[in-house]
Design a protein around this motif. Structure first.
Motif, PDB file in Angstrom:
ATOM      1  N   PHE A 129       0.830  -1.202   0.000  1.00  0.00           N
ATOM      2  CA  PHE A 129       0.000   0.000   0.000  1.00  0.00           C
ATOM      3  C   PHE A 129       0.864   1.251   0.000  1.00  0.00           C
ATOM      4  O   PHE A 129       0.590   2.197  -0.748  1.00  0.00           O
ATOM      5  CB  PHE A 129      -0.963   0.022   1.189  1.00  0.00           C
ATOM      6  CG  PHE A 129      -1.867   1.228   1.185  1.00  0.00           C
ATOM      7  CD1 PHE A 129      -2.931   1.298   0.302  1.00  0.00           C
ATOM      8  CD2 PHE A 129      -1.640   2.291   2.031  1.00  0.00           C
ATOM      9  CE1 PHE A 129      -3.761   2.404   0.277  1.00  0.00           C
ATOM     10  CE2 PHE A 129      -2.464   3.407   2.016  1.00  0.00           C
ATOM     11  CZ  PHE A 129      -3.529   3.461   1.132  1.00  0.00           C
ATOM     12  N   ALA A 130       1.914   1.273   0.801  1.00  0.00           N
ATOM     13  CA  ALA A 130       2.795   2.449   0.857  1.00  0.00           C
ATOM     14  C   ALA A 130       3.468   2.700  -0.486  1.00  0.00           C
ATOM     15  O   ALA A 130       3.581   3.849  -0.936  1.00  0.00           O
ATOM     16  CB  ALA A 130       3.838   2.273   1.954  1.00  0.00           C
ATOM     17  N   ARG A 131       3.899   1.649  -1.154  1.00  0.00           N
ATOM     18  CA  ARG A 131       4.556   1.808  -2.454  1.00  0.00           C
ATOM     19  C   ARG A 131       3.564   2.231  -3.532  1.00  0.00           C
ATOM     20  O   ARG A 131       3.889   3.068  -4.384  1.00  0.00           O
ATOM     21  CB  ARG A 131       5.274   0.520  -2.842  1.00  0.00           C
ATOM     22  CG  ARG A 131       6.436   0.225  -1.888  1.00  0.00           C
ATOM     23  CD  ARG A 131       7.253  -0.964  -2.302  1.00  0.00           C
ATOM     24  NE  ARG A 131       6.426  -2.169  -2.318  1.00  0.00           N
ATOM     25  CZ  ARG A 131       6.689  -3.245  -3.046  1.00  0.00           C
ATOM     26  NH1 ARG A 131       7.754  -3.285  -3.821  1.00  0.00           N
ATOM     27  NH2 ARG A 131       5.909  -4.296  -2.996  1.00  0.00           N
ATOM     28  N   LEU A 132       2.345   1.706  -3.503  1.00  0.00           N
ATOM     29  CA  LEU A 132       1.312   2.148  -4.440  1.00  0.00           C
ATOM     30  C   LEU A 132       0.951   3.613  -4.197  1.00  0.00           C
ATOM     31  O   LEU A 132       0.830   4.395  -5.139  1.00  0.00           O
ATOM     32  CB  LEU A 132       0.057   1.287  -4.303  1.00  0.00           C
ATOM     33  CG  LEU A 132      -0.024   0.025  -5.134  1.00  0.00           C
ATOM     34  CD1 LEU A 132      -1.204  -0.815  -4.697  1.00  0.00           C
ATOM     35  CD2 LEU A 132      -0.106   0.338  -6.604  1.00  0.00           C
ATOM     36  N   ARG A 133       0.790   3.984  -2.941  1.00  0.00           N
ATOM     37  CA  ARG A 133       0.455   5.372  -2.594  1.00  0.00           C
ATOM     38  C   ARG A 133       1.534   6.320  -3.086  1.00  0.00           C
ATOM     39  O   ARG A 133       1.242   7.377  -3.645  1.00  0.00           O
ATOM     40  CB  ARG A 133       0.262   5.515  -1.090  1.00  0.00           C
ATOM     41  CG  ARG A 133      -0.086   6.947  -0.687  1.00  0.00           C
ATOM     42  CD  ARG A 133      -0.326   7.099   0.782  1.00  0.00           C
ATOM     43  NE  ARG A 133       0.809   6.572   1.515  1.00  0.00           N
ATOM     44  CZ  ARG A 133       0.729   6.098   2.750  1.00  0.00           C
ATOM     45  NH1 ARG A 133      -0.433   6.071   3.361  1.00  0.00           N
ATOM     46  NH2 ARG A 133       1.786   5.663   3.368  1.00  0.00           N
ATOM     47  N   LYS A 134       2.795   5.945  -2.922  1.00  0.00           N
ATOM     48  CA  LYS A 134       3.901   6.785  -3.369  1.00  0.00           C
ATOM     49  C   LYS A 134       3.861   6.983  -4.881  1.00  0.00           C
ATOM     50  O   LYS A 134       4.026   8.096  -5.383  1.00  0.00           O
ATOM     51  CB  LYS A 134       5.233   6.168  -2.955  1.00  0.00           C
ATOM     52  CG  LYS A 134       6.422   6.992  -3.335  1.00  0.00           C
ATOM     53  CD  LYS A 134       7.709   6.339  -2.889  1.00  0.00           C
ATOM     54  CE  LYS A 134       8.904   7.137  -3.370  1.00  0.00           C
ATOM     55  NZ  LYS A 134      10.163   6.478  -3.003  1.00  0.00           N
ATOM     56  N   ALA A 135       3.624   5.904  -5.636  1.00  0.00           N
ATOM     57  CA  ALA A 135       3.557   5.999  -7.095  1.00  0.00           C
ATOM     58  C   ALA A 135       2.362   6.847  -7.536  1.00  0.00           C
ATOM     59  O   ALA A 135       2.470   7.656  -8.459  1.00  0.00           O
ATOM     60  CB  ALA A 135       3.477   4.609  -7.716  1.00  0.00           C
ATOM     61  N   ILE A 136       1.220   6.685  -6.883  1.00  0.00           N
ATOM     62  CA  ILE A 136       0.021   7.455  -7.216  1.00  0.00           C
ATOM     63  C   ILE A 136       0.240   8.935  -6.932  1.00  0.00           C
ATOM     64  O   ILE A 136      -0.089   9.791  -7.756  1.00  0.00           O
ATOM     65  CB  ILE A 136      -1.205   6.902  -6.463  1.00  0.00           C
ATOM     66  CG1 ILE A 136      -1.585   5.541  -7.050  1.00  0.00           C
ATOM     67  CG2 ILE A 136      -2.376   7.867  -6.519  1.00  0.00           C
ATOM     68  CD1 ILE A 136      -2.576   4.762  -6.221  1.00  0.00           C
TER      69      ILE A 136
END
Length: 101
Positions: free
Chosen positions: A83-90
């Motif tokens: 989730f943290a990595r997806l949030r960062k990319a978004i």
């Protein structure tokens, strides 16, 4: 489309009489400017970003809430800090995806 984010993940897609599951590291999640692609070994689903209502973190999982036709209603993915990595990319690419916490 070129991928903005890609990672190995566990994947479970079910509901409406369908069931598809791939444990980590056999599943894959990829994000580009148009869609989130969830690959569970023998099945692959492409969720347009406009059809994603929210990404909701759970205990070691991420639930993808969507209204896309032809895709089972329950989509769950999991992986290390996914989730943290997806949030960062978004956030980094300013994509229009709601993130619930």
């Amino acid at each position: 489309m070129s991928s903005l984010f890609s990672a190995r993940a566990g994947v479970a897609i079910f509901g409406g009489g369908s069931f598809c599951r791939a444990d980590w590291p056999l599943g894959k999640v990829a994000l580009d400017t148009q869609a989130l692609t969830v690959d569970a070994l023998f099945r692959s689903y492409r969720l347009p970003l406009a059809d994603i209502d929210a990404l909701r973190p759970g205990l070691l999982t991420v639930q993808v809430e969507h209204h896309s036709r032809g895709i089972p209603p329950r989509v769950r993915i999991w992986g290390l800090r996914l989730f943290a990595r997806l949030r960062k990319a978004i956030d980094q690419h300013r994509l229009a995806v709601a993130l619930k916490t």
